[in-house]
Design a protein around this motif. Structure first.
Motif, PDB file in Angstrom:
ATOM      1  N   GLU A 182       3.848   3.377   9.349  1.00 11.54           N
ATOM      2  CA  GLU A 182       3.361   4.262  10.408  1.00 11.54           C
ATOM      3  C   GLU A 182       3.461   5.711   9.934  1.00 11.54           C
ATOM      4  O   GLU A 182       4.479   6.142   9.382  1.00 11.54           O
ATOM      5  N   MET A 183       2.374   6.476  10.127  1.00  5.64           N
ATOM      6  CA  MET A 183       2.317   7.865   9.684  1.00  5.64           C
ATOM      7  C   MET A 183       2.626   8.810  10.841  1.00  5.64           C
ATOM      8  O   MET A 183       2.091   8.641  11.944  1.00  5.64           O
ATOM      9  N   SER A 184       3.458   9.777  10.586  1.00  2.00           N
ATOM     10  CA  SER A 184       3.761  10.791  11.593  1.00  2.00           C
ATOM     11  C   SER A 184       3.932  12.153  10.916  1.00  2.00           C
ATOM     12  O   SER A 184       4.845  12.335  10.099  1.00  2.00           O
ATOM     13  N   GLN A 225       4.652  10.585  -6.724  1.00  2.00           N
ATOM     14  CA  GLN A 225       4.691  10.068  -5.361  1.00  2.00           C
ATOM     15  C   GLN A 225       3.316  10.176  -4.693  1.00  2.00           C
ATOM     16  O   GLN A 225       2.555  11.107  -4.951  1.00  2.00           O
ATOM     17  N   HIS A 226       3.026   9.200  -3.842  1.00  2.00           N
ATOM     18  CA  HIS A 226       1.782   9.211  -3.077  1.00  2.00           C
ATOM     19  C   HIS A 226       2.038   8.893  -1.603  1.00  2.00           C
ATOM     20  O   HIS A 226       1.380   8.039  -1.003  1.00  2.00           O
ATOM     21  N   GLY A 227       3.019   9.594  -1.040  1.00  2.18           N
ATOM     22  CA  GLY A 227       3.259   9.451   0.386  1.00  2.18           C
ATOM     23  C   GLY A 227       3.958   8.157   0.751  1.00  2.18           C
ATOM     24  O   GLY A 227       4.454   7.420  -0.106  1.00  2.18           O
ATOM     25  N   PRO A 228       4.004   7.848   2.052  1.00  7.32           N
ATOM     26  CA  PRO A 228       4.801   6.714   2.523  1.00  7.32           C
ATOM     27  C   PRO A 228       4.295   5.342   2.094  1.00  7.32           C
ATOM     28  O   PRO A 228       5.092   4.406   2.007  1.00  7.32           O
ATOM     29  N   ASN A 229       2.988   5.198   1.856  1.00 11.15           N
ATOM     30  CA  ASN A 229       2.471   3.861   1.521  1.00 11.15           C
ATOM     31  C   ASN A 229       1.683   3.824   0.218  1.00 11.15           C
ATOM     32  O   ASN A 229       1.074   2.819  -0.114  1.00 11.15           O
ATOM     33  N   GLY A 230       1.694   4.935  -0.547  1.00 10.98           N
ATOM     34  CA  GLY A 230       0.966   4.977  -1.812  1.00 10.98           C
ATOM     35  C   GLY A 230       1.873   4.701  -2.993  1.00 10.98           C
ATOM     36  O   GLY A 230       3.036   5.112  -3.029  1.00 10.98           O
ATOM     37  N   LEU A 231       1.341   4.018  -3.988  1.00 11.25           N
ATOM     38  CA  LEU A 231       2.115   3.636  -5.166  1.00 11.25           C
ATOM     39  C   LEU A 231       2.286   4.828  -6.105  1.00 11.25           C
ATOM     40  O   LEU A 231       1.379   5.657  -6.255  1.00 11.25           O
ATOM     41  N   ILE A 232       3.417   4.896  -6.762  1.00 13.24           N
ATOM     42  CA  ILE A 232       3.680   6.004  -7.680  1.00 13.24           C
ATOM     43  C   ILE A 232       2.670   6.016  -8.824  1.00 13.24           C
ATOM     44  O   ILE A 232       2.277   7.081  -9.303  1.00 13.24           O
ATOM     45  N   GLY A 233       2.184   4.865  -9.225  1.00 11.54           N
ATOM     46  CA  GLY A 233       1.212   4.801 -10.315  1.00 11.54           C
ATOM     47  C   GLY A 233      -0.230   4.971  -9.901  1.00 11.54           C
ATOM     48  O   GLY A 233      -1.142   4.779 -10.721  1.00 11.54           O
ATOM     49  N   MET A 271      -1.001  15.220   1.717  1.00 13.34           N
ATOM     50  CA  MET A 271      -1.677  16.498   1.961  1.00 13.34           C
ATOM     51  C   MET A 271      -3.003  16.236   2.674  1.00 13.34           C
ATOM     52  O   MET A 271      -3.950  15.703   2.081  1.00 13.34           O
ATOM     53  N   GLY A 272      -3.056  16.568   3.947  1.00 11.53           N
ATOM     54  CA  GLY A 272      -4.289  16.463   4.717  1.00 11.53           C
ATOM     55  C   GLY A 272      -4.822  15.062   4.903  1.00 11.53           C
ATOM     56  O   GLY A 272      -5.979  14.892   5.304  1.00 11.53           O
ATOM     57  N   SER A 273      -4.021  14.050   4.624  1.00 11.89           N
ATOM     58  CA  SER A 273      -4.547  12.683   4.610  1.00 11.89           C
ATOM     59  C   SER A 273      -3.949  11.791   5.681  1.00 11.89           C
ATOM     60  O   SER A 273      -2.860  12.051   6.202  1.00 11.89           O
ATOM     61  N   ASP A 274      -4.692  10.725   5.984  1.00  5.88           N
ATOM     62  CA  ASP A 274      -4.211   9.639   6.836  1.00  5.88           C
ATOM     63  C   ASP A 274      -4.504   8.325   6.108  1.00  5.88           C
ATOM     64  O   ASP A 274      -5.556   7.711   6.310  1.00  5.88           O
ATOM     65  N   PRO A 275      -3.597   7.897   5.232  1.00  7.15           N
ATOM     66  CA  PRO A 275      -3.839   6.662   4.493  1.00  7.15           C
ATOM     67  C   PRO A 275      -3.418   5.396   5.240  1.00  7.15           C
ATOM     68  O   PRO A 275      -3.343   4.323   4.636  1.00  7.15           O
ATOM     69  N   SER A 276      -3.159   5.506   6.540  1.00 12.61           N
ATOM     70  CA  SER A 276      -2.723   4.328   7.295  1.00 12.61           C
ATOM     71  C   SER A 276      -3.825   3.279   7.377  1.00 12.61           C
ATOM     72  O   SER A 276      -3.543   2.102   7.595  1.00 12.61           O
ATOM     73  N   SER A 277      -5.097   3.698   7.210  1.00 12.76           N
ATOM     74  CA  SER A 277      -6.210   2.749   7.280  1.00 12.76           C
ATOM     75  C   SER A 277      -6.581   2.172   5.922  1.00 12.76           C
ATOM     76  O   SER A 277      -7.547   1.420   5.800  1.00 12.76           O
ATOM     77  N   ALA A 278      -5.833   2.506   4.887  1.00 14.48           N
ATOM     78  CA  ALA A 278      -6.131   2.002   3.544  1.00 14.48           C
ATOM     79  C   ALA A 278      -6.022   0.478   3.506  1.00 14.48           C
ATOM     80  O   ALA A 278      -5.100  -0.104   4.090  1.00 14.48           O
ATOM     81  N   CYS A 279      -6.965  -0.163   2.808  1.00 15.15           N
ATOM     82  CA  CYS A 279      -6.938  -1.621   2.705  1.00 15.15           C
ATOM     83  C   CYS A 279      -7.714  -2.065   1.476  1.00 15.15           C
ATOM     84  O   CYS A 279      -8.545  -1.324   0.934  1.00 15.15           O
ATOM     85  N   ALA A 280      -7.469  -3.277   1.044  1.00 11.66           N
ATOM     86  CA  ALA A 280      -8.112  -3.807  -0.155  1.00 11.66           C
ATOM     87  C   ALA A 280      -9.621  -3.921   0.012  1.00 11.66           C
ATOM     88  O   ALA A 280     -10.373  -3.749  -0.956  1.00 11.66           O
ATOM     89  N   GLU A 281     -10.081  -4.227   1.235  1.00 16.28           N
ATOM     90  CA  GLU A 281     -11.522  -4.356   1.468  1.00 16.28           C
ATOM     91  C   GLU A 281     -12.224  -3.020   1.214  1.00 16.28           C
ATOM     92  O   GLU A 281     -13.285  -2.971   0.585  1.00 16.28           O
ATOM     93  N   HIS A 282     -11.642  -1.929   1.697  1.00 22.43           N
ATOM     94  CA  HIS A 282     -12.189  -0.602   1.397  1.00 22.43           C
ATOM     95  C   HIS A 282     -12.114  -0.329  -0.103  1.00 22.43           C
ATOM     96  O   HIS A 282     -13.029   0.257  -0.694  1.00 22.43           O
ATOM     97  N   GLY A 283     -11.020  -0.751  -0.711  1.00 20.19           N
ATOM     98  CA  GLY A 283     -10.834  -0.534  -2.139  1.00 20.19           C
ATOM     99  C   GLY A 283     -11.913  -1.198  -2.969  1.00 20.19           C
ATOM    100  O   GLY A 283     -12.362  -0.644  -3.980  1.00 20.19           O
ATOM    101  N   GLU A 284     -12.358  -2.362  -2.553  1.00 24.19           N
ATOM    102  CA  GLU A 284     -13.422  -3.046  -3.290  1.00 24.19           C
ATOM    103  C   GLU A 284     -14.731  -2.259  -3.228  1.00 24.19           C
ATOM    104  O   GLU A 284     -15.444  -2.125  -4.231  1.00 24.19           O
ATOM    105  N   GLN A 285     -15.042  -1.709  -2.063  1.00 20.59           N
ATOM    106  CA  GLN A 285     -16.240  -0.871  -1.932  1.00 20.59           C
ATOM    107  C   GLN A 285     -16.141   0.360  -2.830  1.00 20.59           C
ATOM    108  O   GLN A 285     -17.115   0.753  -3.491  1.00 20.59           O
ATOM    109  N   LEU A 286     -14.975   0.967  -2.859  1.00 21.88           N
ATOM    110  CA  LEU A 286     -14.768   2.156  -3.686  1.00 21.88           C
ATOM    111  C   LEU A 286     -14.818   1.809  -5.164  1.00 21.88           C
ATOM    112  O   LEU A 286     -15.342   2.591  -5.980  1.00 21.88           O
ATOM    113  N   PHE A 287     -14.288   0.654  -5.533  1.00 20.73           N
ATOM    114  CA  PHE A 287     -14.348   0.203  -6.926  1.00 20.73           C
ATOM    115  C   PHE A 287     -15.795   0.062  -7.382  1.00 20.73           C
ATOM    116  O   PHE A 287     -16.173   0.565  -8.455  1.00 20.73           O
TER     117      PHE A 287
END
Length: 251
Positions: A186-188, A30-38, A212-228
């Motif tokens: 929405e994260m709470s 599991q990866h929280g409310p909006n994260g994929l299991i894989g 754990m200690g995270s706020d992934p509500s701002s996660a997006c594909a555009e950020h993902g491309e920079q990280l890739f």
């Protein structure tokens, strides 16, 4: 270059000029409310394939199930025992070494794998030492999320809210890889609590939504491309240093 898309003759030709291979390793958890299991398997797989395509490095199959007992309180999580994961790593290494690979680089996406994979490496080296010979192979474990450029981009994008599990960075990278799987949730609280844990029941009680200690509500594909792009740069640098450095030491 993907091992699963090669013929055995193509692998033999590859071995004529290179003895290195990248093995992505992660987890299904599991990866929280909006994260994929894989997530922890997807991230190193995507990065490794990026390196393989750009630099003609062979990429092996993703070891997608890891040591994740602490996530078993959440539906869909799958875990290997540490002893099982050690056996899997040992068999993968032994198989590759048998065919002539000498530099095996594990690109990891899951912090829970680190101790177990490192112990597996120690067992493999000890086996050679106890037999009275020198190991004819070199092993390395690299964590994509700790790369220099990745950490710079992560800090710029998320500051102190990236967290340590179900992070904005890893969720963003999966959204870049699989944009149709992106989710708005929405994260709470906005930033999850952090702290130590023991087992799956303890983890679930302390981190009820899985973060754990995270706020992934701002996660997006555009950020993902920079990280890739940052992760491919980090991985190519450390992989090439690993292969070249080990070869120089052997001369």
């Amino acid at each position: 270059m993907r091992l699963d898309l090669c013929t055995w003759q193509e692998v033999e030709r590859y071995l004529e000029h290179s003895r290195g291979i990248i093995i992505p390793i992660g987890s299904h958890e599991q990866h929280g409310p909006n994260g994929l299991i894989g997530t922890d398997a997807i991230c190193p797989e995507v990065i490794a394939r990026g390196v393989g395509e750009r630099h003609q490095v062979l990429v092996g199959p993703t070891l997608g199930v890891g040591m994740a007992q602490h996530h078993l309180g959440f539906a869909g999580s799958i875990s290997l025992r540490p002893s099982t994961l050690m056996a899997v790593v040992a068999d993968v290494v032994s198989s590759l070494v048998r065919h002539g690979f000498t530099h095996i680089y594990f690109l990891n996406g899951h912090g829970g794998n680190i101790a177990t994979v490192t112990a597996a490496f120690s067992e493999l080296y000890a086996e050679q030492s106890l037999a009275g010979g020198a190991a004819g192979f070199h092993l390395k474990l690299a964590n994509w999320f700790l790369g220099r450029r990745v950490m710079e981009v992560t800090d710029f994008l998320y500051g102190g809210s990236n967290g340590s599990h179900a992070t904005a960075a890893e969720v963003s990278l999966t959204y870049y890889a699989y944009p149709d799987a992106a989710k708005q949730v929405e994260m709470s609280p906005r930033v999850a609590p952090d702290g130590p844990f023991r087992d799956s029941a303890d983890f679930r009680s302390k981190f009820p939504d899985g973060r754990m200690g995270s706020d992934p509500s701002s996660a997006c594909a555009e950020h993902g491309e920079q990280l890739f792009e940052a992760a491919v740069e980090d991985t190519w640098r450390t992989y090439s240093q690993f292969v070249d450095g080990a070869l120089r030491a052997a001369r």
